[in-house]
Structures are given as structure tokens and as C-alpha cells.
Enzyme design. Structure first.
Site, PDB file in Angstrom:
ATOM      1  N   HIS A   1      -1.514   1.487   7.398  1.00 11.55           N
ATOM      2  CA  HIS A   1      -1.939   1.365   6.012  1.00 11.55           C
ATOM      3  C   HIS A   1      -1.770   2.727   5.342  1.00 11.55           C
ATOM      4  CE1 HIS A   1      -4.159  -0.218   2.669  1.00 11.55           C
ATOM      5  NE2 HIS A   1      -5.199   0.589   2.817  1.00 11.55           N
TER       6      HIS A   1
ATOM      7  N   CYS B   1       0.835  -1.219   0.000  1.00 14.60           N
ATOM      8  CA  CYS B   1       0.000   0.000   0.000  1.00 14.60           C
ATOM      9  C   CYS B   1       0.861   1.257   0.000  1.00 14.60           C
ATOM     10  CB  CYS B   1      -0.959   0.001   1.186  1.00 14.60           C
ATOM     11  SG  CYS B   1      -0.127  -0.108   2.777  1.00 14.60           S
TER      12      CYS B   1
END
Length: 369
Positions: free
Chosen positions: A311, A32
Site C-alpha cells: 500500500h 493508492c
């Protein structure tokens, strides 16, 4: 995935920009950090266009040696030439090349998006510089007469530096800082210039990008054991030092230093501080008379309460619409949603989604390449 695509197409309706593509990127375990930065760079339109130009030119020459630049250009070409307007693409070749190139990105641990962006831009510059030097030496070896006739002009004396090559990556992202030190005894100012591809700013609670930039350029006094050696006085002297932006870049990338090493804890901690980043930014700490004006077009967001897990997602402005990219998922958001990523005014907060890397494009005429 088709459902997501059609949902986005329905949301945009007739306003779907002609020729534009909005594709999510598949996540390969922990990529990510890479996906969020790639989306920001894809929607950095001048960079994208020059990368696609470079790719079409190098393909026609038939130079097929794979590197990070060709893999990135290949990925951007793949996205821009899709028949569908929306969908998902797997940046497999790019990620494989990245891991092959740098062992930092090989593990499945949480990676730093800023570290990746920095590595990528510097790597692209290195590749372009090597190619330019190779082309230059090919041209020189094919015309020996030219070398002889130009010899005295280009000969370097006393180790003089060659003029650095300015690539299209530099033209987009590179700015110039000047480090000024004023001796408090003789008032002589010593200035040293240095280039940058992004600015890393220290942050404070309940602050703004403007105040962070002011702190970046604030005057610091060098005294006691930090005295400055003044060449004119030929001795250590008290001095005042400050950093100024001498030449602002076309694309201003600002990295907020949200991860701080805490001595007492012996580890890094994430600063959840609220730092307001405006949609329109005026750079006033430059050496130019007029303020440089910038418009925000992408934000890489870190989601999570600590530095070693979490994330990354990105917010992107494209054709006056804001989009939210979370790996494979892409959705349209309202401009007001951008404010929810400023950070938290309280020390402990359930909101852990914070702007981490900001991308601004110059809207002034003064510093466009």
C-alpha cells in the site's frame, strides 16, 4: 467522511491555513500509488500554482482537448475551489485518463509509485512542448515575412540541436548532472551533461540520504574490460569516472531504490533498510561553491514487505504542520512521526512502512528560478 473532516479541522483549530484545502482521494481498487503521489504534488506549492495558472489561461482560450495535463489541472482546481476545508474527492477522470494513456496502469495489480511519478512528469512535459510548438508554428504561419527575414539566423546547420524548450515543469523539477571521465594516461577530462527530473539512489543498511548521495557521486575506476576510449589517446585507457550535480533543481525528488533484483531468488525483493532522511538537507556534491539547502515537504511511503503487494500513503508538510494522507483519510501528525518511516535497523522487522520517494524544496536563494 464529515467526521474525519471535522476532526482535522478541530485538531488545527485557529491554525487552519487561510484558503488551504485538505482532501482525501478515493481509491479505485488499487490506486493508492496514484493518490499518494498526487497529494505530494498538490502540496508542492510552486508546481500547484503554475498548474492552476496554466489551467485558467487555457480555459480562457477555450482549448478543450482532454489529456493528462488538463485532467490533473482539473483535479487540482476542484480541490482548491472546494467550499469545505476538508473532505474526500474522487479523482475518477484523472485515473480513467491515466489508464487510457498507459496500459501498465490498467491492471488491478500493485503498481509502482515512482514509475507513475516518472511517467506523469514526462507526459506533462511532452504535452507542454507539443502545445508550445503548435503555438510557435501558428505564429510563424500567420507572419510569413518574419520567417523569411529570420531564416538565415534560425537555419540549423550540420544537424545542430535546437535549444530545448524549458517548461514550468522543468523549472520546478529539472536538475543537471555532469558525468566526468578522466583518462589516467593523458589526464584529459571528458564531461557529458544530462538532465534529470528525479534522482534514484542505491541504499545501504543503516545509512542516510547524505551518504547515499556521496556514493552516487563517488569515483569509479574503469579498467580491464571496462576501459574508456579516450579521444585524445585514440585508444582504450584506464580512467576514473564520477557523477556530479552541476545544477540542483528547485524541487529535488529522491527515489530510494528499495526494490532490488536478487539473482539467486530470480525475483525482486524489498530492502527494509534504515535510511535516515533529514527534514533539512544540504547538497554538497554539487559543482557550485555553496551548498544547496533543501527542506523536506513530502514523503511517499511504501507499506508492505514485498514489491508486488502493499500500500502507499503520503506524509505532507503544509504551513508548518505535518499531515498523513491514506487515500480517503487525512489526519494531522506530529513532526517526530516522520522518523518512524526511516526503515528497520534489523533484517527482519514488523515495521514495513518505509520512505520511498522524498520531495525537497530549495530554501537557498542560489537556484530559485
Amino acid at each position: 467522511m464529515g467526521a474525519t473532516g471535522s476532526k482535522l479541522e478541530k485538531a488545527l483549530g485557529d491554525q487552519f491555513p487561510e484558503g488551504e484545502r485538505y482532501f482525501g482521494l478515493e481509491n479505485f481498487g488499487n490506486t493508492c500509488y496514484c493518490n499518494s503521489v498526487l497529494q505530494a504534488l498538490y502540496f508542492c506549492v510552486p508546481f500547484r500554482e503554475q498548474l492552476l495558472d496554466y489551467y485558467s489561461n487555457s480555459k480562457s482560450i477555450g482549448d478543450a482537448e482532454e489529456n493528462l495535463l488538463t485532467c490533473l489541472a482539473d483535479l487540482f482546481t476542484q480541490i482548491s475551489s472546494q467550499k469545505k476545508k476538508t473532505g474526500v474527492i474522487a479523482p475518477k477522470r484523472f485515473v480513467q485518463r491515466l489508464k487510457k494513456q498507459n496500459e501498465i496502469f490498467r491492471s488491478y495489480m500493485h503498481q509502482d509509485a515512482h514509475e507513475f511519478l516518472n511517467f506523469l512528469l514526462n507526459e506533462l512535459v511532452d504535452i507542454l512542448e507539443k502545445e508550445a510548438h503548435a503555438t510557435k508554428s501558428d505564429a510563424e504561419s500567420s507572419s510569413p515575412l518574419e520567417i523569411i527575414s529570420n531564416g538565415p539566423k534560425t537555419g540549423q546547420t550540420n544537424g545542430a540541436q535546437k535549444e530545448p524548450l524549458v517548461t514550468w515543469v522543468h523549472k520546478n523539477f529539472q536538475g543537471l548532472l555532469t558525468n566526468e571521465t578522466r583518462c589516467l594516461r593523458c589526464e584529459t577530462v571528458t564531461a557529458r551533461d544530462e538532465t534529470f527530473l528525479d534522482l534514484s539512489l542505491d541504499i545501504e543498511q543503516n545509512s542516510s540520504i547524505t551518504s547515499c548521495l556521496k556514493n552516487f557521486s563517488s569515483t569509479e575506476t574503469l579498467n580491464a574490460e571496462d576501459k574508456f576510449f579516450c579521444d585524445k589517446c585514440c585508444s582504450l585507457q584506464e580512467a576514473q569516472k564520477r557523477m556530479k550535480i552541476k545544477k540542483p533543481p528547485h524541487i529535488l525528488v529522491i527515489h530510494l531504490k528499495r526494490f532490488k533484483y536478487i539473482e539467486q531468488l530470480g525475483r525482486y525483493k524489498k530492502l527494509l533498510y534504515r535510511v535516515v532522511f533529514p527534514l533539512e538537507l544540504k547538497l554538497s556534491n554539487t559543482m557550485e561553491d555553496a551548498d544547496s539547502e533543501y527542506s523536506l515537504f513530502a514523503v511517499v511511503v511504501h507499506v508492505g514487505s514485498g514489491p508486488n503487494h502493499g500500500h502507499y500513503v503520503s506524509l505532507v508538510k503544509s504551513h508548518n504542520h505535518w499531515l498523513f494522507f491514506d487515500d480517503e483519510n487525512v489526519e494531522m501528525i506530529d513532526e517526530s512521526v516522520v522518523q518512524t518511516f526511516f526503515g528497520s535497523a534489523q533484517e527482519y522487522s514488523s515495521n514495513t512502512d518505509h520512505g520511498y520517494i522524498l520531495f525537497y524544496e530549495s530554501i537557498g536563494t542560489g537556484n530559485k528560478s
